[in-house]
Design a protein around this motif. Structure first.
Motif, mmCIF file in Angstrom:
data_model
loop_
_atom_site.group_PDB
_atom_site.id
_atom_site.type_symbol
_atom_site.label_atom_id
_atom_site.label_comp_id
_atom_site.label_asym_id
_atom_site.label_seq_id
_atom_site.Cartn_x
_atom_site.Cartn_y
_atom_site.Cartn_z
ATOM 1 N N LEU A 50 51.658 35.768 48.003
ATOM 2 C CA LEU A 50 51.306 37.124 48.444
ATOM 3 C C LEU A 50 52.440 37.709 49.275
ATOM 4 O O LEU A 50 52.600 38.918 49.361
ATOM 5 N N PHE A 81 39.245 35.330 53.313
ATOM 6 C CA PHE A 81 40.076 36.291 54.048
ATOM 7 C C PHE A 81 39.416 36.670 55.380
ATOM 8 O O PHE A 81 38.186 36.617 55.512
ATOM 9 N N ARG A 99 35.912 34.753 39.530
ATOM 10 C CA ARG A 99 36.835 33.903 38.776
ATOM 11 C C ARG A 99 36.164 33.304 37.536
ATOM 12 O O ARG A 99 36.845 32.944 36.580
ATOM 13 N N ARG B 45 35.680 46.477 30.518
ATOM 14 C CA ARG B 45 34.686 47.099 31.404
ATOM 15 C C ARG B 45 35.366 48.039 32.402
ATOM 16 O O ARG B 45 34.887 49.143 32.660
ATOM 17 N N GLU B 46 36.483 47.572 32.948
ATOM 18 C CA GLU B 46 37.221 48.409 33.909
ATOM 19 C C GLU B 46 37.757 49.661 33.205
ATOM 20 O O GLU B 46 37.751 50.749 33.771
ATOM 21 N N THR B 129 42.064 46.406 53.183
ATOM 22 C CA THR B 129 40.993 45.428 53.428
ATOM 23 C C THR B 129 41.265 44.109 52.692
ATOM 24 O O THR B 129 40.365 43.285 52.553
ATOM 25 N N GLU B 130 42.484 43.924 52.243
ATOM 26 C CA GLU B 130 42.957 42.687 51.590
ATOM 27 C C GLU B 130 42.272 42.396 50.259
ATOM 28 O O GLU B 130 42.335 41.286 49.751
ATOM 29 N N GLN B 131 41.611 43.394 49.679
ATOM 30 C CA GLN B 131 40.958 43.153 48.380
ATOM 31 C C GLN B 131 41.996 42.953 47.271
ATOM 32 O O GLN B 131 41.747 42.234 46.303
ATOM 33 N N ASP B 133 44.956 41.492 47.737
ATOM 34 C CA ASP B 133 45.385 40.094 47.908
ATOM 35 C C ASP B 133 44.338 39.147 47.336
ATOM 36 O O ASP B 133 44.668 38.136 46.710
ATOM 37 N N ALA B 134 43.061 39.488 47.578
ATOM 38 C CA ALA B 134 41.975 38.633 47.070
ATOM 39 C C ALA B 134 42.032 38.567 45.540
ATOM 40 O O ALA B 134 41.850 37.504 44.957
ATOM 41 N N LEU B 135 42.303 39.705 44.908
ATOM 42 C CA LEU B 135 42.422 39.725 43.440
ATOM 43 C C LEU B 135 43.493 38.748 42.976
ATOM 44 O O LEU B 135 43.279 37.982 42.031
ATOM 45 N N VAL B 136 44.647 38.784 43.662
ATOM 46 C CA VAL B 136 45.757 37.902 43.276
ATOM 47 C C VAL B 136 45.338 36.440 43.413
ATOM 48 O O VAL B 136 45.574 35.633 42.510
ATOM 49 N N THR B 137 44.689 36.121 44.536
ATOM 50 C CA THR B 137 44.293 34.715 44.734
ATOM 51 C C THR B 137 43.232 34.292 43.720
ATOM 52 O O THR B 137 43.043 33.109 43.488
ATOM 53 N N LEU B 138 42.535 35.257 43.132
ATOM 54 C CA LEU B 138 41.553 34.931 42.097
ATOM 55 C C LEU B 138 42.189 35.011 40.699
ATOM 56 O O LEU B 138 41.500 35.256 39.703
ATOM 57 N N SER B 139 43.495 34.828 40.658
ATOM 58 C CA SER B 139 44.268 34.777 39.400
ATOM 59 C C SER B 139 44.139 36.048 38.571
ATOM 60 O O SER B 139 44.118 35.996 37.341
ATOM 61 N N THR B 140 44.002 37.192 39.223
ATOM 62 C CA THR B 140 43.878 38.460 38.500
ATOM 63 C C THR B 140 44.987 39.410 38.967
ATOM 64 O O THR B 140 45.065 39.716 40.155
ATOM 65 N N TYR B 145 44.417 44.629 36.112
ATOM 66 C CA TYR B 145 42.989 44.821 36.359
ATOM 67 C C TYR B 145 42.683 46.219 36.918
ATOM 68 O O TYR B 145 41.674 46.823 36.581
#
Lengths: 248, 262
Positions: A50, A81, A99, B45-46, B129-131, B133-140, B145
């Motif tokens: 990141l 987070f 996931r 869907r997106e 709100t780091e969403q 970053d969260a997407l990246v950590t969820l391999s997306t 996306y």
């Protein structure tokens, strides 16, 4: 095993990390402590790509994180987070099963939902929470959902970024206990960022203190009180006077 | 004096370098977005959610804007045409004005106001709100996306919205002309249809596509590159709408030059 080798990172003129060297053994729960703005969150974000370090190397099980296949690599990780970072456009169960609904770990919809509900139950939330939206939940519940999302795909390594920030002491205690239980139960490698000493005592096997961009002290949690390090002592006891400069 | 000149030249140079690097970043972002169009995974869907937001939900504002603009245009042309004894050109000028210029530009600006701002605010909030970053950590990948479905929706919804705006705008002119200016309805329709060429309609659709692309791309670009906190979200939203509006008008000029002066 996660190894940080001489990690440097600057943001403009702010040299946040100045040569961090640290090893987190497999199955170990490492807690990184340090004052606000010392680069604790930056450190774990460098592992996940990141944030790119300016200098140095990060190895996970001996592999350089910049030379791995991203999707497969990231699927080994879960992360909680600081603010939860739940996707507010989707209900709780879809957040938890995110996931499991796409990519290599994709499962049928019904199965993904079932796993999400089971993980919610594991973090102490009732199944009826599954169809609510994150904005309808309290801070503590959001943290639990975020925790459920972090463990949903059974990762090998979990990062917890300030897991108790913004929670009352009782809820903080509950989250700390949950994290400890999950780490032990799943046998994962965990890295937790915090400046909450209660979290340190509950979660940590080992503690590393980050100060001025380097690891000031690293040792077992039980040895922390007798570390003899004036920086650690000041931090543990929450004193304004000491070698760590404070703004007043 | 010499030192002052150096300072001015230096400031101008810095301004040019900043502008060129900003343009470079934007072009790279656009190319990266387009590179995802044909590479899986595809988040259908997106995409359909974005298509609904960009296209279907923009219909009321686009329709109303076009209706009133077409009606006002008929009145203006009638009044202006009367000065040189040519009030009968109302159907032709309303049609050409709406299809070639006003329809696409109004749609572009309405999408910029409605969609660009909403995309930028949503993505900037997700960033702070780091969403993201969260997407990246969820391999997306956020580009795949979040960005690609929205930009693709803009590309596809743009021409449809322009077609709707063109039709409703012409209809607005028709209502005013036949109800208050004394035009014969059948003659009005015939004159409109005889005057418009397929090149007019194609240029209109092409503009719609370009403006839909610009509007959604600007929302995504400024949203993903927003600063911190509420101020960052506000600044990203404002900058995205400004950039989209200016680029749409500039692109309109270029496309008009390409289509009608070649």
């Amino acid at each position: 095993m996660i190894t940080f080798e001489n990690i440097h990172k600057s943001f403009g003129s702010n040299h946040v990390l100045r040569g961090v060297n640290l090893t987190v053994e497999r199955g170990e729960s490492m807690v990184i402590v340090g004052g606000s703005g010392t680069g604790k969150s930056v450190l774990i974000k460098t592992v996940l790509g990141l944030i790119q370090p300016d200098k140095g190397r990060i190895l996970v099980d001996g592999q350089d994180v910049t030379k791995v296949k991203r999707d497969a690599f990231l699927s080994r990780f879960g992360m909680l987070f600081q603010g939860g970072a739940l996707f507010d456009s989707m209900p709780v169960w879809q957040n938890v099963a995110f996931r499991l609904q796409r990519g290599a770990l994709k499962r049928p919809l019904a199965e993904a939902r079932e796993i999400a509900i089971e993980k919610l139950r594991r973090v102490g939330l009732a199944p009826d929470v599954a169809d609510r939206f994150p904005a309808e939940l309290s801070g503590g519940m959001q943290k639990r959902v975020s925790l459920a999302r972090a463990i949903a795909a059974e990762p090998e390594i979990i990062f917890f970024d300030e897991p108790t920030t913004g929670l009352d002491p009782i809820m903080s205690g509950v989250i700390n206990e949950l994290i400890r239980e999950i780490v032990v139960e799943m046998g994962v490698t965990a890295m937790t960022i915090t400046h909450d000493m209660t979290s340190v005592h509950t979660i940590a096997d080992k503690v590393a203190m980050l100060h001025r961009g380097t690891i000031q002290w690293c040792g077992r949690q039980t040895d922390m009180a007798q570390s003899g390090d004036p920086y650690v002592e000041q931090f543990v006891n929450g004193r304004a006077e000491g070698p760590i400069e404070t703004l007043r | 004096m010499n030192a002052q000149m150096i300072l001015i030249v230096r400031a101008l140079g810095r301004l040019c370098i900043d502008a060129i690097s900003a343009l470079g970043r934007l072009v790279l972002f656009a190319l990266a977005t387009l590179s995802h169009v044909f590479r899986p995974p595809f988040y259908l869907r997106e995409f359909f959610t974005a298509l609904l937001n960009v296209g279907y939900l923009s219909l009321p504002v686009v329709g109303l804007t076009a209706l009133f603009t077409g009606a006002a245009l008929a009145l203006q042309i009638y009044s202006g045409g009367s000065r040189f004894n040519a009030p009968e050109v109302v159907p032709q000028i309303v049609a050409i004005g709406m299809v070639r210029e006003l329809g696409p530009v109004l749609v572009g600006l309405m999408i910029a106001a409605r969609v660009t701002s909403s995309i930028a605010a949503e993505m900037a909030t997700m960033k702070v709100t780091e969403q993201i970053d969260a997407l990246v950590t969820l391999s997306t990948a956020p580009m795949k996306y979040l960005v690609m479905p929205r930009v693709l929706a803009g590309l596809m919804a743009g021409p449809v919205l322009v077609a709707v705006a063109d039709s409703i705008g012409i209809f607005g002119g028709f209502i005013v002309a036949t109800q208050t200016l004394g035009f014969n309805p059948a003659t009005y329709i015939l004159n409109t249809m005889n005057f418009l060429t397929s090149a007019d309609i194609l240029s209109s659709m092409a503009k719609g596509m370009a403006f839909g692309f610009i509007a959604t791309l600007m929302g995504c670009y400024y949203g993903l590159n927003s600063g911190r906190g509420a101020q960052g979200v506000g600044a990203a939203t404002k900058a995205s709408v400004q950039a989209a509006a200016v680029l749409i008008l500039a692109a309109n000029f270029l496309l008009t030059a390409v289509f009608f002066t070649a």
